[in-house]
Structures are given as structure tokens and as C-alpha cells.
Scaffold this active site. Structure first.
Site, PDB file in Angstrom:
ATOM      1  CB  ILE A  10      -0.909   0.054   1.240  1.00  0.00           C
ATOM      2  CG1 ILE A  10      -1.707  -1.238   1.400  1.00  0.00           C
ATOM      3  CG2 ILE A  10      -1.845   1.255   1.170  1.00  0.00           C
ATOM      4  CD1 ILE A  10      -2.437  -1.331   2.737  1.00  0.00           C
ATOM      5  CG  ASP A  55       8.552  10.584  -1.894  1.00  0.00           C
ATOM      6  OD1 ASP A  55       7.633  10.606  -2.744  1.00  0.00           O
ATOM      7  OD2 ASP A  55       9.069  11.620  -1.440  1.00  0.00           O
ATOM      8  CG  ASN A  78      -4.169   5.366  -0.268  1.00  0.00           C
ATOM      9  OD1 ASN A  78      -5.332   5.736  -0.397  1.00  0.00           O
ATOM     10  ND2 ASN A  78      -3.403   5.785   0.740  1.00  0.00           N
ATOM     11  CE1 TYR A 144      -6.949  14.262  -5.167  1.00  0.00           C
ATOM     12  CE2 TYR A 144      -9.184  14.870  -5.811  1.00  0.00           C
ATOM     13  CZ  TYR A 144      -8.312  13.978  -5.212  1.00  0.00           C
ATOM     14  OH  TYR A 144      -8.783  12.817  -4.669  1.00  0.00           O
ATOM     15  CE  LYS A 148      -6.723  11.046  -6.827  1.00  0.00           C
ATOM     16  NZ  LYS A 148      -6.062   9.778  -6.417  1.00  0.00           N
ATOM     17  CB  THR A 179      -8.883  11.394   4.857  1.00  0.00           C
ATOM     18  OG1 THR A 179      -9.003  12.179   3.658  1.00  0.00           O
ATOM     19  CG2 THR A 179      -9.536  10.031   4.646  1.00  0.00           C
TER      20      THR A 179
END
Length: 235
Positions: A10, A55, A78, A144, A148, A179
Site C-alpha cells: 500500500i 516516496d 493510494n 487534483y 485524477k 480524512t
């Protein structure tokens, strides 16, 4: 694919959705979780988890992770970042480059590095954490959203490229999740735990795509409406 006895990598596993993935995977019987983060000390210690310096912006760290984690059967891309602002802001080019470096090129680097490992271990699966912002861009999180959209296209291409490896590729789309990334947004939010459960249910069911909340489902349906959901809607 089945989660039981899986070995999972992950990225961005130290908090939020990444941490929720680690916990749920272990609860479902995963054998090992490699938890990647810029700072391995930030990984919450728990049985079955191996903290890993990763990273996704550093090719050397991605290569080192792949060299170490040769037993991986599931990769979860993720790691992601966001910054408010539109494309007409003075710093939008700088912001866009920084966000794309993580949200697009980071996914690409990790996928390239681990595709041969997944194939060698029977195919396994690749799960990319995307967003409802893959399809709509209101300008509040312009870079952003664009990143995506690019990551969604990348996911669709990888699904075709990795079919011959028998690797399942799943795109996870959702709206606002509770989050750090959405702190300060006064909107309804879904818990990371709920998102992760729906994602893993979809993975084990063999799905290509999971729409993890009602808003995302509504937007996806609206893409083919007479007035598509990606266009400004009447008040």
C-alpha cells in the site's frame, strides 16, 4: 482475487484510506502488508505490517521497494495529494506539476515496477484509488481533478495491458472521505473504513470498478445525461 493469504503493498499507508486498507486487509486474512510511506516511523505498528520507506516521487525508492517486496500479490496505489485552487491562479502550473508528480506519475512508477512481480506471482491485482473528481472538475481543486482524470485513463490502459498477465485492475472512485485531505470541507463525508470495505468487496468479486458512495454513483450515471454531470448544472 481473494484477500486471504494475500501479500499487499500500500502506498501512502500511514493514515486515512491507506491505514484503513491495512487494517481491513489483515482482518480479512492477508498474510502480510507492506505499508509504504515517506517516513516509515509514521506507520502505525501492528502485527502483519512491515513499514517500508516509499516516496512514489523518487524512482530509486520505488525500485528499492520492488526489489524488497518480491512476494507481493496486490498493489494498492493510494498515495495522493491535493491543493485548493483553479487553473487561473498565478501558481497553477507549479501546483499542477507537483500534484501530477504524485497522483499520476507516482501511480505509473509503482505500477511499472510491480507489474512483473504480480505476473510472476500468478497475476494478482492492482487497485488504484481514484475519485469522483476523475469525471467532474468544478475548479475548486482543479489540478487534483485533472490528475485524477489522468490516473483514471492510466488505470483503464493498464487494465488492457495487464490482461495478458492475468492481473485484475480495479479503479476505486469516491467523493468526500473523512480524512486529512478533506479537512475544512463542510460537506457530507464517508468514513475511510466504509470506502475500504466496499473496495475490497469489489476486488474479491472480480470487479473492474467500484463506485463507493451514492454521490459517485449519481455522477457516473449523469455522464450520459442530456446535460452531462461534468457540465455546470442549473441552480
Amino acid at each position: 482475487m481473494k484477500i486471504e493469504n494475500a501479500v499487499v503493498l500500500i502506498t501512502g499507508a500511514n493514515r486515512g484510506i491507506g491505514l484503513a486498507f491495512a487494517r481491513e486487509l489483515l482482518a480479512r486474512g492477508a498474510r502480510k502488508v507492506y505499508a509504504g510511506a515517506r517516513d516509515p516511523a509514521s506507520i502505525t505498528p501492528q502485527a502483519g505490517v512491515q513499514a517500508l520507506r516509499l516516496d512514489v516521487n523518487h524512482p530509486g525508492e520505488v525500485a528499492a521497494a520492488a526489489a524488497l517486496a518480491q512476494d507481493v500479490t496486490l498493489v494498492i496505489n493510494n498515495a495522493g495529494i491535493a491543493q485548493p485552487g483553479g487553473f487561473l491562479a498565478p501558481d497553477s502550473e507549479e501546483v499542477s506539476r507537483r500534484i501530477f508528480e504524485t497522483n499520476f506519475f507516482g501511480v505509473l512508477r509503482v505500477s511499472q515496477a510491480f507489474a512483473p512481480i504480480l505476473a510472476a506471482n500468478g497475476g494478482g491485482a492492482l487497485l488504484n484509488v481514484l475519485s469522483v473528481a476523475s469525471w467532474v472538475n468544478g475548479g475548486e481543486l482543479a489540478a487534483y481533478s485533472a490528475s485524477k482524470s489522468a490516473a483514471w485513463s492510466l488505470t483503464n490502459a493498464l487494465r488492457n495491458e495487464l490482461a495478458g498477465h492475468k492481473t485484475q485492475v480495479l479503479g476505486l472512485h469516491m467523493a468526500y472521505v473523512d480524512t486529512d485531505l478533506t479537512r475544512g470541507f463542510e460537506v457530507p463525508k464517508t468514513s475511510p473504513e466504509q470506502i475500504v470495505k466496499r473496495a475490497l468487496n469489489g476486488l474479491e468479486s472480480g470487479l473492474d470498478e467500484v463506485l463507493a458512495d451514492e454521490l459517485t454513483q449519481h455522477v457516473k450515471i449523469g455522464l450520459t445525461a442530456p446535460r452531462p454531470s461534468y457540465l455546470p448544472q442549473a441552480a
